[in-house]
Design a protein around this motif. Structure first.
Motif, PDB file in Angstrom:
ATOM      1  N   PRO A   1     107.232 -72.180  70.368  1.00 33.58           N
ATOM      2  CA  PRO A   1     106.192 -73.148  69.964  1.00 33.58           C
ATOM      3  C   PRO A   1     105.395 -72.734  68.743  1.00 33.58           C
ATOM      4  N   ASN A   2     105.424 -71.450  68.382  1.00 30.19           N
ATOM      5  CA  ASN A   2     104.673 -70.968  67.219  1.00 30.19           C
ATOM      6  C   ASN A   2     105.558 -71.077  65.969  1.00 30.19           C
ATOM      7  N   PRO A   3     105.199 -71.921  64.986  1.00 30.29           N
ATOM      8  CA  PRO A   3     106.037 -72.019  63.776  1.00 30.29           C
ATOM      9  C   PRO A   3     106.158 -70.701  63.022  1.00 30.29           C
ATOM     10  N   GLY A   4     105.132 -69.852  63.106  1.00 32.05           N
ATOM     11  CA  GLY A   4     105.198 -68.566  62.418  1.00 32.05           C
ATOM     12  C   GLY A   4     106.325 -67.693  62.925  1.00 32.05           C
ATOM     13  N   ALA A   5     106.624 -67.779  64.211  1.00 32.61           N
ATOM     14  CA  ALA A   5     107.736 -67.005  64.762  1.00 32.61           C
ATOM     15  C   ALA A   5     109.057 -67.494  64.189  1.00 32.61           C
ATOM     16  N   ARG A   6     109.209 -68.813  64.077  1.00 34.26           N
ATOM     17  CA  ARG A   6     110.448 -69.350  63.524  1.00 34.26           C
ATOM     18  C   ARG A   6     110.564 -69.046  62.035  1.00 34.26           C
ATOM     19  N   ILE A   7     109.432 -68.999  61.341  1.00 30.66           N
ATOM     20  CA  ILE A   7     109.452 -68.648  59.908  1.00 30.66           C
ATOM     21  C   ILE A   7     109.893 -67.202  59.726  1.00 30.66           C
TER      22      ILE A   7
END
Length: 347
Positions: A58-64
């Motif tokens: 759910p955290n976009p920073g993790a996917r980035i």
């Protein structure tokens, strides 16, 4: 993320023997909104369950962080091409921020790059065109793209383009595409160099790379126009190089010292002051006077330095300096961005 948690979890995430169940728990850790530890997201050889957790995190920073990982396989990162967040897709399009010029990063597959190039979000398309990790064949295929920005990027693969596509780019209806193509062609055609010298926007780059007639070179030296850029030009006559080696401007003399054809003796004989161009951290190491970390080694007499070298100073580790562009020698002339190993205490 609490400071204690951050350091402890980062240490756990770095462990190469980390079991998969514990890795999955790390990836599910929220950290007060900071997301899981970056080292857990950018590990090499992530198992499929971990990748599935990252892709739906759910955290976009993790996917980035995963999209810009240097250790993940391109096919694994490519699964983020349909991510709902344009920031994640832009991070995937640009790729890892890898600054070591000696190392290459495996590029994304061409079909994924083509999808990102047609992304509805402009930031994703521009990130892909700015990426340093594109395959030259894909870059060359952009020469006939409908977007002017893509055709402008095709000039990066100028040598791989057929003559017909080069001519088309030089006559492109978009002025920026024509200018970019001319900046590439001027490296082997002095006619484009003479034309671009009249453009203030292109003059510095042309003087640095363009093929120069002797008359144009002498005129630029006489007018003192962009001399530091001119001093790097590989087609500059040797007598003008020698003249610029004793120029009153220290930046010009430094640029001359970067020329790859100079041997160590000639390069060291060019006089300039190290501290005027130092960009590294200064430290004394008990010498009584500050010494730039890139000046830790012995120095020849012609080179002036602000402080005496210290025998206790650690060996510098250049990450981006003038020595990156010339064969490595015994002497370090500049310290634009140098780091040193952290001293360790003996137990």
């Amino acid at each position: 993320m609490v400071a204690f948690h951050a350091s402890a979890l980062d240490g756990v995430a770095r462990n190469p023997a980390l079991p998969t169940p514990l890795l999955l728990r790390l990836l599910a850790f929220d950290g007060g909104g900071d997301g899981p530890p970056r080292h857990a997201l950018q590990r090499a050889g992530l198992p499929e369950p971990a990748i599935a957790v990252i892709l739906t995190h759910p955290n976009p920073g993790a996917r980035i962080d995963f999209a810009m990982s240097t250790r993940a396989e391109p096919a694994q990162r490519a699964r983020l091409a349909d991510d709902p967040s344009p920031k994640v897709r832009a991070a995937l399009a640009y790729g890892p921020e890898w600054r070591d010029p000696r190392t290459t990063v495996a590029p994304l597959p061409d079909d994924v790059c083509a999808r990102l190039l047609d992304d509805p979000d402009l930031s994703v398309r521009m990130a892909l065109l700015d990426s340093p990790h594109l395959v030259p064949s894909f870059v060359a295929s952009l020469a006939t793209h409908r977007e002017p920005a893509a055709r402008r990027s095709a000039a990066r693969a100028w040598e791989k383009l057929p003559p017909g596509e080069r001519s088309a780019l030089l006559a492109d209806p978009d002025p920026e595409v024509r200018r970019t193509a001319a900046l590439r062609e001027c490296r082997r055609d002095a006619r484009f160099t003479a034309e671009l010298l009249r453009d203030p926007k292109s003059a510095a780059e042309v003087m640095r790379r363009g093929l120069l007639h002797r008359a144009d070179a002498e005129r630029c030296v006489a007018e003192r126009t962009h001399l530091a850029a001119l001093a790097e030009n590989p087609s500059l006559p040797i007598d003008l190089v020698e003249r610029l080696a004793v120029d009153p401007d220290e930046a010009v003399r430094l640029a001359v010292s970067l020329r790859p054809e100079l041997d160590e003796t000639r390069r060291m004989s060019i006089d300039f002051t190290v501290e005027a161009f130092a960009r590294g951290t200064w430290s004394g190491y008990g010498t009584g006077s500050p010494t730039p970390r890139c000046c830790a080694g012995p120095r020849p007499p012609p080179t002036r330095c602000s402080g005496a070298p210290s025998p206790r100073a650690p060996t510098c580790r250049p990450t981006f300096c003038a020595c990156s562009y010339v064969p490595r020698t015994r002497w370090w002339k500049t310290s634009w961005a140098c780091t040193t190993p952290t001293p360790r205490r003996r137990s």
